[in-house]
Design an enzyme around this catalytic site. Structure first.
Site, PDB file in Angstrom:
ATOM      1  CB  THR A   1      -0.859   0.054   1.146  1.00 49.67           C
ATOM      2  OG1 THR A   1      -1.667   1.229   1.119  1.00 49.67           O
ATOM      3  CG2 THR A   1      -0.085  -0.021   2.504  1.00 49.67           C
TER       4      THR A   1
ATOM      5  CG  ASP B   1      -9.954  -4.391  -2.222  1.00 45.77           C
ATOM      6  OD1 ASP B   1      -9.518  -3.251  -2.446  1.00 45.77           O
ATOM      7  OD2 ASP B   1     -10.912  -4.944  -2.672  1.00 45.77           O
ATOM      8  CB  SER B   2     -11.150  -2.754   3.431  1.00 50.07           C
ATOM      9  OG  SER B   2     -10.608  -1.534   3.040  1.00 50.07           O
TER      10      SER B   2
ATOM     11  CG  ASN C   1      -3.141   4.549   3.964  1.00 50.49           C
ATOM     12  OD1 ASN C   1      -2.622   4.995   4.988  1.00 50.49           O
ATOM     13  ND2 ASN C   1      -4.299   4.663   3.843  1.00 50.49           N
TER      14      ASN C   1
ATOM     15  N   GLY D   1     -13.468   7.943   5.677  1.00 45.56           N
ATOM     16  CA  GLY D   1     -14.336   7.372   4.950  1.00 45.56           C
ATOM     17  C   GLY D   1     -15.711   7.386   5.350  1.00 45.56           C
ATOM     18  CE1 TYR D   2     -19.117   5.400   1.272  1.00 43.14           C
ATOM     19  CE2 TYR D   2     -17.135   4.230   1.612  1.00 43.14           C
ATOM     20  CZ  TYR D   2     -18.027   4.791   0.714  1.00 43.14           C
ATOM     21  OH  TYR D   2     -17.808   4.991  -0.736  1.00 43.14           O
ATOM     22  CG  ASP D   3     -14.989   4.891  10.220  1.00 44.02           C
ATOM     23  OD1 ASP D   3     -15.272   4.178   9.866  1.00 44.02           O
ATOM     24  OD2 ASP D   3     -13.520   5.305  10.187  1.00 44.02           O
TER      25      ASP D   3
ATOM     26  NE  ARG E   1      -8.066  -1.618   6.875  1.00 43.16           N
ATOM     27  CZ  ARG E   1      -9.266  -0.843   6.946  1.00 43.16           C
ATOM     28  NH1 ARG E   1      -9.241  -0.224   8.171  1.00 43.16           N
ATOM     29  NH2 ARG E   1      -9.980  -0.453   6.015  1.00 43.16           N
TER      30      ARG E   1
ATOM     31  N   GLY F   1      -0.593   5.319   6.830  1.00 45.29           N
ATOM     32  CA  GLY F   1      -1.371   5.013   7.927  1.00 45.29           C
ATOM     33  C   GLY F   1      -1.586   3.468   7.931  1.00 45.29           C
TER      34      GLY F   1
HETATM   35  P1  IMP Z   1      -9.194   0.226  -0.316  1.00 50.50           P
HETATM   36  O1  IMP Z   1      -7.950   1.112   0.224  1.00 50.50           O
HETATM   37  O2  IMP Z   1      -8.785   0.098  -1.785  1.00 50.50           O
HETATM   38  O3  IMP Z   1      -9.179  -1.137   0.455  1.00 50.50           O
HETATM   39  O4  IMP Z   1     -10.295   1.114  -0.330  1.00 50.50           O
HETATM   40  C1  IMP Z   1     -11.315   0.831   0.959  1.00 50.50           C
HETATM   41  C2  IMP Z   1     -12.166   1.871   0.911  1.00 50.50           C
HETATM   42  O5  IMP Z   1     -13.360   1.495   1.630  1.00 50.50           O
HETATM   43  C3  IMP Z   1     -11.899   3.316   1.753  1.00 50.50           C
HETATM   44  O6  IMP Z   1     -11.541   4.026   0.646  1.00 50.50           O
HETATM   45  C4  IMP Z   1     -13.308   3.568   2.354  1.00 50.50           C
HETATM   46  O7  IMP Z   1     -14.076   4.296   1.268  1.00 50.50           O
HETATM   47  C5  IMP Z   1     -13.998   2.271   2.654  1.00 50.50           C
HETATM   48  N1  IMP Z   1     -13.442   1.695   3.916  1.00 50.50           N
HETATM   49  C6  IMP Z   1     -12.889   0.762   4.108  1.00 50.50           C
HETATM   50  N2  IMP Z   1     -12.741   0.404   5.458  1.00 50.50           N
HETATM   51  C7  IMP Z   1     -13.370   1.478   6.007  1.00 50.50           C
HETATM   52  C8  IMP Z   1     -13.313   1.855   7.317  1.00 50.50           C
HETATM   53  O8  IMP Z   1     -12.797   1.321   8.461  1.00 50.50           O
HETATM   54  N3  IMP Z   1     -14.032   3.121   7.485  1.00 50.50           N
HETATM   55  C9  IMP Z   1     -14.510   3.862   6.501  1.00 50.50           C
HETATM   56  N4  IMP Z   1     -14.375   3.338   5.318  1.00 50.50           N
HETATM   57  C10 IMP Z   1     -13.869   2.199   4.976  1.00 50.50           C
END
Ligand code: IMP
Length: 196
Positions: free
Chosen positions: A8, A71-72, A10, A153-155, A181, A12
């Protein structure tokens, strides 16, 4: 010490993974530590598992070291589990989460189910071995309104009934304990300990 690469950009995520894997005798490195250039991986899988595997194996094939990739996303039952694997790109990848979250609040009708879940797949690609993938979920509901300042994000609109809070009202430690996660990473940690 054995090395493991987190696929990644990222920082963080790298920090979070380093923290969870701190008891394992492995050096956790980011892609920046091992690759000179950014690489663009096309995540065109239909599932979280497939996308995590695509990312981990693509990097493994370049660095020839063990690679972790995740992936999430969020599945909203009232929207037939959308945005799912498209969570980051929902309404456009540069659209702010204030707008995305308000759109969801505005489009979920009173008679629709409010159930939703976060999903996280973590893939471990090892050189010359089949890839293993761990998937975990966090079950919740779409809140009536956005609340909370933590997280991303959607938190603010993801309500977690056991704590009667949105995930944006949970401290990072609390969220880690219950999150998709956190749970998937702890499974991966147990697996890596067995491998040691
Ligand atoms: P990834 O980094 O490609 O896995 O994208 C995951 C996306 O899913 C993020 O950009 C958020 O939009 C959403 N997402 C995944 N996990 C979370 C979370 O723990 N909180 C809020 N949004 C999440």
């Amino acid at each position: 010490m054995k090395k493991i690469i987190v696929a990644t950009t990222n920082q963080g995520k790298v920090k979070e993974i380093r923290e969870i894997l701190k008891d394992i005798d492995m050096e956790v490195l980011s892609m920046k530590d091992v690759l000179k250039e950014d690489i663009d991986i096309i995540e065109d899988g239909d599932t979280f598992e497939a996308n995590a595997k695509i990312k981990a194996e693509a990097i493994r094939d370049i660095v020839h070291l063990p690679v972790l990739a995740d992936d999430s996303g969020i599945e909203i039952d009232a929207f037939d589990k959308a945005p799912g694997v498209q969570s980051a790109r929902f309404l456009g990848k540069d659209t702010s989460y204030d707008i995305k979250n308000q759109y969801i609040l505005d489009h979920i009708q009173k008679d629709m189910p409010r159930s939703a879940r976060y999903v996280c797949s973590i893939a471990l690609a090892l050189p010359n071995q089949p890839t293993v993938v761990f998937t975990e979920t966090m079950e919740g509901e779409i809140a009536d309104q956005a609340q909370g300042e933590y997280g991303f994000g959607y938190d603010p609109i993801f309500y977690f009934p056991p704590l009667k809070k949105t995930t944006a009202q949970m401290t990072p430690e609390q969220k880690n304990l219950y999150s998709h996660r956190g749970k998937a990473l702890r499974k991966m940690e147990a697996y890596l300990k067995e491998l040691d």
